[in-house]
Scaffold this motif. Sequence first.
Motif: not given
Length: 127
Positions: A5, A8, A12, A14, A16, A42, A114-119
Amino acid sequence: MSILGNILGKIFKRRETATPTAAPAPTAAPTTTTTTFAPAPAEPVDVDGILDFMNDQRDQKLNWRTSIVDLMKLTGMDSTLAERKELANELGYTGDTSDTASMNIWLHKQVIARIRADGGQIRDLTD
């Protein structure tokens, strides 16, 4: 906040958010019809550009495209073995954590996925 987290979040931009401990009281009686909406996809984020820009600002250039240690350093994270083992545990690594080379390769692949999965847009790392 989890290590993943944190990584990411730095990429990104952001954080949590903590979930409330008590649910707010309902203001109206529930209806008999329920409509479910899927979250909007996203916006794509140019992670290549973000991380390359961050790397360009450094005196010591880091190879974030292949190294989990360098990726963690670039995002301002602690990249010690203890932190990487904790990340491995967080991501469900089942291999031998004393085989750090194999663990690091696995961690890097998982974090990039995971980075790719989050856009996040990252070009193929074999380019």
